[in-house]
Design a protein around this motif. Structure first.
Motif, mmCIF file in Angstrom:
data_model
loop_
_atom_site.group_PDB
_atom_site.id
_atom_site.type_symbol
_atom_site.label_atom_id
_atom_site.label_comp_id
_atom_site.label_asym_id
_atom_site.label_seq_id
_atom_site.Cartn_x
_atom_site.Cartn_y
_atom_site.Cartn_z
ATOM 1 N N PRO A 164 0.817 -1.232 0.000
ATOM 2 C CA PRO A 164 0.000 0.000 0.000
ATOM 3 C C PRO A 164 0.843 1.272 0.000
ATOM 4 C CG PRO A 164 -0.884 -1.580 1.577
ATOM 5 C CD PRO A 164 0.428 -2.128 1.113
ATOM 6 N N GLU A 165 1.968 1.275 0.734
ATOM 7 C CA GLU A 165 2.835 2.457 0.745
ATOM 8 C C GLU A 165 3.430 2.716 -0.631
ATOM 9 O OE1 GLU A 165 4.428 2.247 5.368
ATOM 10 O OE2 GLU A 165 5.534 1.232 3.801
ATOM 11 N N LEU A 166 3.838 1.657 -1.310
ATOM 12 C CA LEU A 166 4.395 1.814 -2.653
ATOM 13 C C LEU A 166 3.325 2.351 -3.605
ATOM 14 C CD1 LEU A 166 6.685 1.486 -4.719
ATOM 15 C CD2 LEU A 166 5.862 -0.848 -5.088
ATOM 16 N N CYS A 167 2.126 1.805 -3.523
ATOM 17 C CA CYS A 167 1.037 2.281 -4.394
ATOM 18 C C CYS A 167 0.729 3.749 -4.128
ATOM 19 C CB CYS A 167 -0.215 1.428 -4.186
ATOM 20 S SG CYS A 167 -0.022 -0.269 -4.772
ATOM 21 N N THR A 168 0.705 4.147 -2.861
ATOM 22 C CA THR A 168 0.459 5.546 -2.516
ATOM 23 C C THR A 168 1.551 6.431 -3.092
ATOM 24 O OG1 THR A 168 -0.699 4.937 -0.491
ATOM 25 C CG2 THR A 168 0.197 7.171 -0.595
ATOM 26 N N ARG A 169 2.792 5.996 -2.954
ATOM 27 C CA ARG A 169 3.926 6.768 -3.482
ATOM 28 C C ARG A 169 3.813 6.916 -4.999
ATOM 29 N NH1 ARG A 169 9.841 4.827 -1.852
ATOM 30 N NH2 ARG A 169 8.789 4.883 0.157
ATOM 31 N N LEU A 170 3.465 5.831 -5.682
ATOM 32 C CA LEU A 170 3.331 5.888 -7.144
ATOM 33 C C LEU A 170 2.180 6.795 -7.559
ATOM 34 C CD1 LEU A 170 3.946 2.130 -8.040
ATOM 35 C CD2 LEU A 170 5.480 4.064 -8.490
ATOM 36 N N LEU A 171 1.053 6.689 -6.861
ATOM 37 C CA LEU A 171 -0.095 7.537 -7.206
ATOM 38 C C LEU A 171 0.198 9.002 -6.972
ATOM 39 C CD1 LEU A 171 -3.152 5.434 -6.022
ATOM 40 C CD2 LEU A 171 -2.549 6.066 -8.361
ATOM 41 N N HIS A 172 0.905 9.315 -5.903
ATOM 42 C CA HIS A 172 1.261 10.718 -5.649
ATOM 43 C C HIS A 172 2.220 11.231 -6.716
ATOM 44 C CE1 HIS A 172 -0.643 11.967 -1.897
ATOM 45 N NE2 HIS A 172 -0.614 10.688 -1.587
ATOM 46 N N GLY A 173 3.183 10.388 -7.088
ATOM 47 C CA GLY A 173 4.162 10.800 -8.088
ATOM 48 C C GLY A 173 3.571 10.951 -9.475
ATOM 49 N N GLU A 174 2.541 10.182 -9.760
ATOM 50 C CA GLU A 174 1.929 10.193 -11.091
ATOM 51 C C GLU A 174 0.486 10.675 -11.045
ATOM 52 O OE1 GLU A 174 3.772 9.571 -13.729
ATOM 53 O OE2 GLU A 174 5.489 9.092 -12.448
ATOM 54 N N SER A 175 0.138 11.448 -10.033
ATOM 55 C CA SER A 175 -1.254 11.849 -9.858
ATOM 56 C C SER A 175 -1.856 12.588 -11.047
ATOM 57 C CB SER A 175 -1.424 12.666 -8.570
ATOM 58 O OG SER A 175 -0.574 13.784 -8.569
ATOM 59 N N PRO A 176 -1.156 13.535 -11.696
ATOM 60 C CA PRO A 176 -1.779 14.191 -12.852
ATOM 61 C C PRO A 176 -2.091 13.203 -13.981
ATOM 62 C CG PRO A 176 0.092 15.472 -12.074
ATOM 63 C CD PRO A 176 0.129 14.164 -11.346
ATOM 64 N N ALA A 177 -1.151 12.293 -14.248
ATOM 65 C CA ALA A 177 -1.369 11.308 -15.314
ATOM 66 C C ALA A 177 -2.513 10.363 -14.964
ATOM 67 C CB ALA A 177 -0.092 10.516 -15.575
ATOM 68 N N ALA A 178 -2.718 10.117 -13.669
ATOM 69 C CA ALA A 178 -3.795 9.232 -13.222
ATOM 70 C C ALA A 178 -5.106 9.976 -13.038
ATOM 71 C CB ALA A 178 -3.392 8.550 -11.914
ATOM 72 N N GLY A 179 -5.082 11.302 -13.259
ATOM 73 C CA GLY A 179 -6.299 12.089 -13.095
ATOM 74 C C GLY A 179 -6.682 12.300 -11.639
ATOM 75 N N LEU A 180 -5.703 12.296 -10.742
ATOM 76 C CA LEU A 180 -5.970 12.444 -9.313
ATOM 77 C C LEU A 180 -5.488 13.794 -8.800
ATOM 78 C CD1 LEU A 180 -4.736 8.945 -8.112
ATOM 79 C CD2 LEU A 180 -7.097 9.661 -8.442
ATOM 80 N N ASP A 181 -6.099 14.227 -7.730
ATOM 81 C CA ASP A 181 -5.655 15.427 -7.033
ATOM 82 C C ASP A 181 -4.301 15.110 -6.400
ATOM 83 O OD1 ASP A 181 -5.138 17.445 -5.192
ATOM 84 O OD2 ASP A 181 -7.183 17.486 -4.402
ATOM 85 N N PRO A 182 -3.257 15.868 -6.684
ATOM 86 C CA PRO A 182 -1.937 15.554 -6.127
ATOM 87 C C PRO A 182 -1.882 15.678 -4.606
ATOM 88 C CG PRO A 182 -1.877 17.617 -7.353
ATOM 89 C CD PRO A 182 -3.236 17.027 -7.565
#
Length: 166
Positions: free
Chosen positions: A89-107
């Motif tokens: 889960p920590e790795l996934c959170t880190r990846l989502l934060h790092g790639e949040s714009p590409a994933a369409g997420l709020d950084p």
């Protein structure tokens, strides 16, 4: 460079630490040296020229990850930027934060912890259809058990549709 990361390993540990033929599953009971082989593998990969920042070491808990990080840091004798020693889960959170714009997420979005989810449910307990449940004077315990069950189902990749059908 790392000074002989394979020194002191058994033949089986050495084979695992220096494995080059694709995926490898290492099985063994408590105290058989799986972690030692894993740390040696990290050091061996660095010795082979793999930058430490390009190696992900995943652990079952945050405490285990912290302990592994300390052991990995002790075998790396060269400079490095940031090590990836984390839980899944920590790795996934880190990846989502790092790639949040590409994933369409709020950084600035943050995952809700179990405690956060429990607090949200408790705030809205009167809106929940729980008439058939006995709280036994402790709604938090019942709601926490729901959260635990949901987390287990998610970990087993059970879909909402599959659960409803069951």
């Amino acid at each position: 460079m790392v000074s002989d990361p394979l020194r002191g390993l058994t033949d089986a540990q050495r084979d695992a630490a220096a494995h080059t033929g694709g995926p490898l599953l290492v099985l063994g009971g408590t105290g058989t040296g799986k972690t030692r082989a894993l740390i040696a593998r990290f050091g061996w990969l660095v010795e082979q020229g793999v930058p430490p920042e390009r190696i992900a070491l995943l652990a079952s808990s945050a405490a285990t990850a912290a302990a592994l990080r300390i052991r990995v840091e002790s075998v790396i004798e060269r400079a490095y930027e940031e090590l990836t020693v984390a839980t899944v889960p920590e790795l996934c959170t880190r990846l989502l934060h790092g790639e949040s714009p590409a994933a369409g997420l709020d950084p600035f979005a943050a995952a809700a912890s179990g405690a956060d989810r429990l607090a949200l449910l408790l705030e809205r307990i009167d809106e929940l259809p729980l008439r058939s449940h006995d709280f036994q004077g402790n709604p938090a315990a019942l709601l926490a058990s729901f959260i635990e069950r949901i987390d287990r189902l998610k970990a087993e990749l059970v879909t909402v549709e599959e659960y409803a059908e069951w």
